[in-house]
Write a protein that holds these residues in place. Structure first.
Motif, PDB file in Angstrom:
ATOM      1  N   PRO A 152       0.918  -1.201  -0.020  1.00 47.68           N
ATOM      2  CA  PRO A 152      -0.138   0.114  -0.168  1.00 47.68           C
ATOM      3  C   PRO A 152       0.869   1.320   0.023  1.00 47.68           C
ATOM      4  O   PRO A 152       1.857   1.303  -0.127  1.00 47.68           O
ATOM      5  CB  PRO A 152      -0.765  -0.132   1.309  1.00 47.68           C
ATOM      6  N   ASN A 154       0.797   3.715   2.621  1.00 43.52           N
ATOM      7  CA  ASN A 154       0.896   4.591   3.804  1.00 43.52           C
ATOM      8  C   ASN A 154       2.366   4.891   4.406  1.00 43.52           C
ATOM      9  O   ASN A 154       2.723   5.666   4.909  1.00 43.52           O
ATOM     10  CB  ASN A 154      -0.175   3.989   4.852  1.00 43.52           C
ATOM     11  N   TRP A 162       9.596  -4.697   4.449  1.00 42.18           N
ATOM     12  CA  TRP A 162       8.979  -5.687   5.264  1.00 42.18           C
ATOM     13  C   TRP A 162       8.899  -7.162   4.299  1.00 42.18           C
ATOM     14  O   TRP A 162       8.864  -8.101   4.906  1.00 42.18           O
ATOM     15  CB  TRP A 162       7.582  -5.184   5.759  1.00 42.18           C
ATOM     16  N   PRO A 178       4.601  -1.803  -6.169  1.00 44.41           N
ATOM     17  CA  PRO A 178       3.959  -0.664  -5.263  1.00 44.41           C
ATOM     18  C   PRO A 178       2.835  -0.244  -5.603  1.00 44.41           C
ATOM     19  O   PRO A 178       2.187  -0.449  -6.675  1.00 44.41           O
ATOM     20  CB  PRO A 178       5.388   0.212  -5.458  1.00 44.41           C
ATOM     21  N   GLY A 210      -3.540  -1.560  -9.244  1.00 46.44           N
ATOM     22  CA  GLY A 210      -3.857  -2.831  -8.911  1.00 46.44           C
ATOM     23  C   GLY A 210      -4.455  -3.826 -10.077  1.00 46.44           C
ATOM     24  O   GLY A 210      -3.802  -4.724 -10.144  1.00 46.44           O
ATOM     25  N   PRO A 211      -5.582  -3.273 -10.615  1.00 43.76           N
ATOM     26  CA  PRO A 211      -6.118  -4.195 -11.708  1.00 43.76           C
ATOM     27  C   PRO A 211      -5.199  -4.605 -12.824  1.00 43.76           C
ATOM     28  O   PRO A 211      -5.163  -5.729 -13.342  1.00 43.76           O
ATOM     29  CB  PRO A 211      -7.593  -3.630 -12.044  1.00 43.76           C
ATOM     30  N   GLY A 214      -1.280  -5.452 -10.434  1.00 50.63           N
ATOM     31  CA  GLY A 214      -1.448  -6.353  -9.260  1.00 50.63           C
ATOM     32  C   GLY A 214      -2.183  -7.864  -9.547  1.00 50.63           C
ATOM     33  O   GLY A 214      -1.609  -8.747  -9.312  1.00 50.63           O
ATOM     34  N   PHE A 228       0.715  -9.845   0.413  1.00 47.48           N
ATOM     35  CA  PHE A 228      -0.003  -8.759   0.238  1.00 47.48           C
ATOM     36  C   PHE A 228      -0.010  -7.910   1.552  1.00 47.48           C
ATOM     37  O   PHE A 228      -0.568  -8.447   2.615  1.00 47.48           O
ATOM     38  CB  PHE A 228      -1.528  -9.116  -0.392  1.00 47.48           C
ATOM     39  N   THR A 229      -0.295  -6.560   1.582  1.00 49.44           N
ATOM     40  CA  THR A 229      -0.539  -5.661   2.550  1.00 49.44           C
ATOM     41  C   THR A 229      -1.631  -4.694   1.732  1.00 49.44           C
ATOM     42  O   THR A 229      -1.215  -3.819   0.772  1.00 49.44           O
ATOM     43  CB  THR A 229       0.651  -4.757   3.149  1.00 49.44           C
ATOM     44  N   ARG A 237      -9.820 -10.626  -2.394  1.00 51.78           N
ATOM     45  CA  ARG A 237      -9.649 -10.741  -3.987  1.00 51.78           C
ATOM     46  C   ARG A 237      -8.417 -11.577  -4.236  1.00 51.78           C
ATOM     47  O   ARG A 237      -8.424 -12.486  -5.043  1.00 51.78           O
ATOM     48  CB  ARG A 237      -9.549  -9.542  -4.707  1.00 51.78           C
ATOM     49  N   LEU A 253      -3.795  -7.006   6.609  1.00 51.50           N
ATOM     50  CA  LEU A 253      -5.033  -5.924   6.176  1.00 51.50           C
ATOM     51  C   LEU A 253      -5.320  -4.995   7.060  1.00 51.50           C
ATOM     52  O   LEU A 253      -4.545  -4.444   7.748  1.00 51.50           O
ATOM     53  CB  LEU A 253      -6.063  -6.971   5.955  1.00 51.50           C
ATOM     54  N   GLY A 255      -7.640  -2.548   9.832  1.00 52.89           N
ATOM     55  CA  GLY A 255      -8.023  -2.730  11.395  1.00 52.89           C
ATOM     56  C   GLY A 255      -8.883  -1.536  11.825  1.00 52.89           C
ATOM     57  O   GLY A 255      -9.091  -0.567  11.235  1.00 52.89           O
ATOM     58  N   CYS A 286      -2.603   1.183   9.720  1.00 51.63           N
ATOM     59  CA  CYS A 286      -3.392  -0.018   9.586  1.00 51.63           C
ATOM     60  C   CYS A 286      -3.626  -0.330  11.240  1.00 51.63           C
ATOM     61  O   CYS A 286      -4.838  -0.701  11.428  1.00 51.63           O
ATOM     62  CB  CYS A 286      -2.838  -1.374   9.063  1.00 51.63           C
TER      63      CYS A 286
END
Ligand code: NAD
Length: 491
Positions: A152, A154, A162, A178, A210-211, A214, A228-229, A237, A253, A255, A286
């Motif tokens: 993501p 952020n 990571w 990215p 993404g589409p 990704g 995935f994050t 998906r 994911l 939170g 997150c």
């Protein structure tokens, strides 16, 4: 000039010749044109990673040799610390001191996994006692193969680290996509691995949406593992795509994490950690503690102090000195957060602070620090992730009620508890159904400790040795004494 993909150790233009432009969220002005990847670019990148894994040196190097590359990457990041932090400010909007901290942690993550790679040489097998003298057995760890990573916007460079650092330490090769919202530090990472002379194809970076980019990565049959994050809907998906090929996945994911504050907590400490838990990175975290539960007897004074301090936060462009709250990452996020604030008011919650654009800022995606009280438990703003500087504060009367309210969520990423009674803190920490619990603080994150969620907040753990295990398979090798007859068919 357009920034190209980094595939097989080369800078390669997008197959489609298409590009997209990244925007500075503080000025709303374009920064840079970047290659718009599609399934053809992804296929090239996966083929390069496959070749590097199946025929290249990388998985066959010793842990010590791989560790040396990771240390070199960390050194090169440290050499460009300020420049990379400025790039993150421009692309993401976060205040410079936060960006600098992110880049230091990015280098620290490569150093940490360099050390774990080195240790792999000593801990290369585990003997298993089968209780049968004719047999000996051992378990060894091997890299999963070609890993795909989708991240993501952020913490752009840190989220890349990571995944890239443990994957490379384990001996995997990787294709990283990215976020299209913040691709610039990932491109800088490609420059760094090129300078570190990482063998071609070990790390490939393809930019795009993404589409378009990704999805073909997640669906590619030659990708052995997907990390995935991002948001829950996209994670779900990715899980469906992986299910078609029974592909190994890890998901980090969203939170809606609770922070429980008991009445014996120092009020100033409580205010500090509430604010750090929701206003740091503009609340685009997150694990942000966006639901605050305060014991009834402390509630009125705490709310007053919190509102007072929230109003004092300096808001502005991330490079300006003293700024502690920058713009949200883009217009879509700004609209999403503004709509959530409106929705909260419509649901009957009381807006006690913020809720709009700061008066002095006419340009940029800025939202004031926002506090809601009297939030209905079944309301959207109490239950759903807003991903902005918006906190909901509620009172409770007993420990049991606090835990029940805290656990009433489909998410389970993080939680926090504050009290001078450390036994109570331990009790509550165990009762909370979440993967990360902070006691007397909220958010500090360390590369050594496991990170990941319960419930819909994800599957698997990153960081620490758990993060390395994400990229390792376990193989048993069992031997039979050739001097002994088995004697089943042939007596
Ligand atoms: P997002 O799900 O919209 O996008 C994340 C990534 O997925 C991006 O790179 C995007 O391009 C890609 N993507 C989007 N649609 C795709 C598709 N159909 N197929 C494949 N890839 C696709 O999330 P975001 O808005 O970038 O990030 C915010 C979310 O990330 C929040 O929910 C936040 O909680 C979560 N997050 C979680 C952690 C964690 O460690 N648990 C850390 C950071 C962010």
């Amino acid at each position: 000039m357009t920034f190209n993909h980094f595939i097989d150790g080369q800078w390669q233009p997008a197959d489609s010749q298409q590009s997209f432009v990244t925007i500075n969220p503080a000025t709303e002005q374009p920064i840079q044109s970047v290659a718009a990847g599609n399934s053809v670019d992804i296929d090239k990148a996966v083929k390069a990673a496959r070749k590097a894994f199946d025929h290249g040196p990388w998985p066959r190097l010793s842990g010590k040799q791989r560790g040396a590359y990771l240390r070199k990457i960390a050194d090169l990041i440290n050499q460009r610390l300020d420049e990379l932090a400025r790039l993150e400010v421009t692309d993401n909007g976060k205040p410079f001191p936060e960006a600098k901290w992110d880049i230091e942690d990015t280098a620290g993550c490569f150093e940490f996994y360099a050390a774990l790679a080195e240790q792999m040489d000593e801990q290369d097998s585990e003997t298993i006692d089968l209780g049968e003298p004719a047999f000996t057995s051992k378990a060894i760890k091997e890299p999963v193969g070609v890993a795909g990573a989708i991240i993501p916007w952020n913490f752009p460079m840190l989220m890349a680290a990571w995944k890239v650092a443990p994957a490379l330490a384990a001996g995997c090769t990787m294709v990283l996509k990215p976020s299209e919202v913040t691709p610039l530090t990932a491109i800088a990472l490609a420059e760094i691995v090129e300078q570190a002379e990482l063998p071609a194809g070990v790390l490939n970076i393809v930019t795009g949406t993404g589409p378009e980019a990704g999805q073909p990565l997640a669906e590619h049959p030659d990708v052995d593992k997907m990390a995935f994050t991002g948001s829950v809907p996209t994670g779900s998906r990715i899980m469906s795509m992986a299910a078609n090929q029974v592909k190994n996945i890890s998901l980090e994911l969203g939170g809606k994490s609770p922070l429980i504050i008991f009445a014996d907590t120092d009020i100033e400490q409580a205010v500090e950690w509430i604010m750090f838990g929701i206003f740091w990175n503009q609340g685009q975290v997150c694990s942000a503690t966006s639901r605050v539960l305060v014991e009834e007897s402390l509630y009125p004074q705490l709310l007053e102090r919190l509102t007072e301090e929230a109003k004092k936060i300096t808001i502005g462009e991330g490079n300006e000195s003293g700024v502690l709250l920058g713009p949200l990452v883009n217009e879509a996020q700004y609209q999403k957060v503004m709509a959530a604030i409106e929705r909260g008011q419509g649901e009957g919650a009381k807006l006690v602070c913020g809720g709009g654009r700061p008066e002095h800022l006419h340009q940029g995606y800025y939202v004031e620090p926002t506090i809601f009280t009297e939030v209905p438990e079944d309301s959207w703003i109490w239950q759903e992730e807003i991903f902005g500087p918006v906190v909901c504060v509620k009172s409770f009367t007993s420990e049991e009620q606090a835990v029940q309210l805290a656990n009433d969520s489909r998410f389970g990423l993080a939680g926090a508890v504050m009290s001078n009674d450390l036994q109570r803190c331990d009790r509550v920490a165990c009762a909370l159904r979440a993967g990360i619990i902070w006691i007397n603080c909220s958010q500090p994150t360390f590369v050594q400790a496991p990170w990941g969620g319960y419930k819909q907040s994800g599957i698997g753990r990153e960081l620490g040795h758990w993060g390395l295990n994400n990229y390792l398979e376990t193989k048993q090798i069992t031997s039979y004494d050739p001097q002994q007859r088995w004697g089943w068919y042939i007596k």
